[in-house]
Design an enzyme around this catalytic site. Structure first.
Site, mmCIF file in Angstrom:
data_model
loop_
_atom_site.group_PDB
_atom_site.id
_atom_site.type_symbol
_atom_site.label_atom_id
_atom_site.label_comp_id
_atom_site.label_asym_id
_atom_site.label_seq_id
_atom_site.Cartn_x
_atom_site.Cartn_y
_atom_site.Cartn_z
ATOM 1 N N SER A 119 -0.816 -6.687 5.535
ATOM 2 C CA SER A 119 -1.694 -6.248 4.597
ATOM 3 C C SER A 119 -1.910 -7.017 3.363
ATOM 4 O O SER A 119 -1.614 -6.748 2.094
ATOM 5 C CB SER A 119 -1.458 -4.640 3.854
ATOM 6 O OG SER A 119 -1.356 -3.778 5.040
ATOM 7 N N TYR B 221 9.821 11.693 18.502
ATOM 8 C CA TYR B 221 9.948 10.785 17.669
ATOM 9 C C TYR B 221 11.484 10.347 17.908
ATOM 10 O O TYR B 221 12.065 10.194 17.020
ATOM 11 C CB TYR B 221 9.844 11.288 16.331
ATOM 12 C CG TYR B 221 8.139 11.483 15.919
ATOM 13 C CD1 TYR B 221 7.477 10.566 15.440
ATOM 14 C CD2 TYR B 221 7.819 12.644 15.866
ATOM 15 C CE1 TYR B 221 6.078 10.608 14.931
ATOM 16 C CE2 TYR B 221 6.261 13.124 15.850
ATOM 17 C CZ TYR B 221 5.543 11.971 15.156
ATOM 18 O OH TYR B 221 4.363 11.848 14.914
ATOM 19 N N ILE C 176 3.767 13.735 1.262
ATOM 20 C CA ILE C 176 3.406 12.845 0.348
ATOM 21 C C ILE C 176 2.159 12.230 0.411
ATOM 22 O O ILE C 176 1.217 12.344 -0.223
ATOM 23 C CB ILE C 176 4.486 11.812 -0.340
ATOM 24 C CG1 ILE C 176 5.947 12.594 -0.584
ATOM 25 C CG2 ILE C 176 4.126 11.134 -1.558
ATOM 26 C CD1 ILE C 176 5.823 13.537 -1.686
ATOM 27 N N LYS D 273 15.953 6.623 11.625
ATOM 28 C CA LYS D 273 16.190 7.191 10.178
ATOM 29 C C LYS D 273 17.562 7.906 10.030
ATOM 30 O O LYS D 273 18.093 7.819 8.765
ATOM 31 C CB LYS D 273 15.082 8.169 9.944
ATOM 32 C CG LYS D 273 13.621 7.503 9.875
ATOM 33 C CD LYS D 273 13.601 6.657 8.907
ATOM 34 C CE LYS D 273 12.231 6.062 8.474
ATOM 35 N NZ LYS D 273 11.953 5.352 7.258
ATOM 36 N N ARG E 250 0.679 -1.248 -0.128
ATOM 37 C CA ARG E 250 0.177 0.025 -0.026
ATOM 38 C C ARG E 250 0.917 1.409 -0.106
ATOM 39 O O ARG E 250 1.946 1.086 -0.036
ATOM 40 C CB ARG E 250 -0.902 -0.039 1.365
ATOM 41 C CG ARG E 250 -0.156 -0.632 2.604
ATOM 42 C CD ARG E 250 -1.290 -1.061 3.289
ATOM 43 N NE ARG E 250 -1.964 0.311 4.006
ATOM 44 C CZ ARG E 250 -1.573 0.941 5.161
ATOM 45 N NH1 ARG E 250 -0.200 0.487 5.747
ATOM 46 N NH2 ARG E 250 -2.263 1.954 5.417
HETATM 47 N N1 LIG Z 1 4.036 8.904 3.437
HETATM 48 C C1 LIG Z 1 4.960 10.130 3.501
HETATM 49 O O1 LIG Z 1 4.562 11.146 2.871
HETATM 50 C C2 LIG Z 1 6.555 9.829 3.872
HETATM 51 C C3 LIG Z 1 7.172 10.862 4.221
HETATM 52 C C4 LIG Z 1 8.418 10.686 4.472
HETATM 53 C C5 LIG Z 1 9.051 9.292 4.490
HETATM 54 N N2 LIG Z 1 8.440 8.182 4.200
HETATM 55 C C6 LIG Z 1 8.927 7.031 4.188
HETATM 56 O O2 LIG Z 1 8.641 6.396 3.092
HETATM 57 C C7 LIG Z 1 8.389 4.982 3.314
HETATM 58 C C8 LIG Z 1 7.006 4.446 2.985
HETATM 59 O O3 LIG Z 1 6.137 5.614 3.793
HETATM 60 P P1 LIG Z 1 4.679 4.857 3.996
HETATM 61 O O4 LIG Z 1 3.805 6.333 4.420
HETATM 62 O O5 LIG Z 1 3.940 4.303 2.587
HETATM 63 O O6 LIG Z 1 4.911 4.125 5.121
HETATM 64 P P2 LIG Z 1 3.850 3.301 6.093
HETATM 65 O O7 LIG Z 1 2.385 3.073 5.343
HETATM 66 O O8 LIG Z 1 4.071 3.866 7.517
HETATM 67 O O9 LIG Z 1 4.501 1.779 6.054
HETATM 68 C C9 LIG Z 1 4.952 1.084 4.898
HETATM 69 C C10 LIG Z 1 4.785 -0.351 5.080
HETATM 70 O O10 LIG Z 1 5.810 -0.779 6.151
HETATM 71 C C11 LIG Z 1 5.209 -2.201 6.419
HETATM 72 N N3 LIG Z 1 5.585 -2.594 7.751
HETATM 73 C C12 LIG Z 1 5.212 -1.973 9.226
HETATM 74 N N4 LIG Z 1 5.758 -3.010 10.072
HETATM 75 C C13 LIG Z 1 6.285 -4.050 9.360
HETATM 76 C C14 LIG Z 1 7.109 -5.297 9.971
HETATM 77 N N5 LIG Z 1 7.275 -5.523 10.912
HETATM 78 N N6 LIG Z 1 7.586 -6.100 8.872
HETATM 79 C C15 LIG Z 1 7.405 -5.737 7.739
HETATM 80 N N7 LIG Z 1 6.853 -4.569 7.075
HETATM 81 C C16 LIG Z 1 6.453 -3.820 8.098
HETATM 82 C C17 LIG Z 1 3.795 -2.177 6.318
HETATM 83 O O11 LIG Z 1 3.345 -3.387 5.600
HETATM 84 P P3 LIG Z 1 1.922 -4.202 5.988
HETATM 85 O O12 LIG Z 1 0.941 -2.831 5.607
HETATM 86 O O13 LIG Z 1 1.893 -5.030 4.779
HETATM 87 O O14 LIG Z 1 1.837 -4.633 7.246
HETATM 88 C C18 LIG Z 1 3.346 -1.021 5.581
HETATM 89 O O15 LIG Z 1 2.573 -0.930 4.737
HETATM 90 C C19 LIG Z 1 8.811 4.913 4.872
HETATM 91 O O16 LIG Z 1 9.967 4.511 5.075
HETATM 92 C C20 LIG Z 1 8.501 6.318 5.403
HETATM 93 O O17 LIG Z 1 9.406 6.567 6.643
HETATM 94 C C21 LIG Z 1 7.190 8.414 3.967
#
Ligand SMILES: NC(=O)c1ccc[n+]([C@@H]2O[C@H](COP(=O)([O-])OP(=O)(O)OC[C@H]3O[C@@H](n4cnc5c(N)ncnc54)[C@H](OP(=O)(O)O)[C@@H]3O)[C@@H](O)[C@H]2O)c1
Length: 264
Positions: free
Chosen positions: A39, A157, A192, A164, A15
């Site tokens: 998921s 955090y 994002i 990170k 996702r």
């Molecule tokens: N969203 C943003 O705008 C943003 C901004 C800055 C940085 N980032 C970075 O970009 C990356 C993706 O962001 P996101 O918002 O899409 O992340 P997210 O939704 O918070 O998490 C991504 C995935 O991590 C997996 N996860 C959680 N616990 C886990 C475990 N124990 N083992 C394996 N997988 C696990 C989950 O998979 P399942 O759903 O299958 O459990 C989840 O879908 C992250 O590293 C985040 O720090 C995102």
């Protein structure tokens, strides 16, 4: 590296951002390993969407906080493809907790997923990348997904920010130590996708976008494009790309105490 026909593993690809990265690479012609943890349904939907693009897809579940499950994931990739070209370490947790309340177990859990897992995945990937045909001189590629807490002090955090920051440093160390066979880079997305509990179309999310110099939120596709750039440009390693509308220039606008002290 031409992404066509290459093998790419994206962690947390069921996702949100991971899914966008996996589909972007699939659209560019890479075969994709879709990793997920909990998921299942979304992971199957992502798999079906990517398969429609005409590339191969392997769906694998693993709790990356457990080293033996990291091993099982890479054993499965090795068995199916025999090699690997691209790894995107996207899976992570995003846990807010006042400094005084972080328990040893919470600290360990966050560090295990956000820092140790990308290390282990990179270690296993480097071995698989060495098994790929690199006769064209193309190094393999690892991309680590970081966030601004790696370079700025976000109250509330501590464990997340330290994980990170460690991942950003690991990016540089691995880029140096694994060269010339593997390139290692980081991407720092800004606003994002909103965190759980906040809608993309909400006023609050719109205000997040207005706080950055480009005065808007970004899209998962823009992060995917940055990964494609890193894939195609074989002379970039140890680099950090901010895909954040300039947020790193102004910070995330947290209050001095992050609004967490009175809650601790
Ligand atoms: N969203 C943003 O705008 C943003 C901004 C800055 C940085 N980032 C970075 O970009 C990356 C993706 O962001 P996101 O918002 O899409 O992340 P997210 O939704 O918070 O998490 C991504 C995935 O991590 C997996 N996860 C959680 N616990 C886990 C475990 N124990 N083992 C394996 N997988 C696990 C989950 O998979 P399942 O759903 O299958 O459990 C989840 O879908 C992250 O590293 C985040 O720090 C995102």
């Amino acid at each position: 590296m031409d992404p066509r026909g290459k093998i790419a593993l994206v962690t947390g690809a069921a996702r949100r951002l991971g899914r966008a990265i996996a589909t972007t690479l699939g659209r560019a012609g890479s075969h994709i390993v879709v990793h997920y943890s909990s998921s299942r349904q979304e992971a199957e939907e992502t798999t079906a969407e990517i398969r429609q693009l005409g590339v191969e897809v392997l769906l694998e579940r693993a709790d990356l906080g457990q080293p033996e499950e990291v091993d099982a994931l890479f054993d499965a990739v090795g068995e199916r493809f025999g090699s690997l070209d691209i790894l995107v370490n996207s899976a992570a947790s995003f846990v807010r907790r006042p400094f005084a309340r972080i328990t040893v177990s919470e600290w360990d859990t966050v560090l295990a997923l956000n820092l140790r897992a990308p290390f282990l995945c990179t270690q296993r990937s480097a071995a698989l990348m060495a098994a790929s045909d690199r006769s064209t001189g193309e190094p393999g590629l690892v991309v680590n997904m970081v966030d601004l807490s790696a370079v700025q002090a976000w109250p509330g955090y501590a464990h997340h920010g330290v994980s990170k920051a460690g991942l950003l440093h690991l990016t540089n160390i691995a880029a140096r130590e694994l060269a010339p066979e593997v390139r290692v880079n980081a991407i720092v997305p800004g606003p994002i996708l909103p965190p759980t509990g906040m809608e993309v179309g909400s006023d609050e999310w719109h205000r997040h976008g207005m706080r950055v110099p480009l005065q808007r939120t970004g899209s998962p596709e823009q992060v995917g494009e940055a990964i494609l750039f890193l894939t195609r440009n074989d002379y970039v390693t140890g680099e950090t790309i901010f895909v954040d509308g300039g947020e790193h220039l102004v910070g995330t606008g947290h209050r001095a105490d992050g609004g967490v002290r009175e809650k601790s």
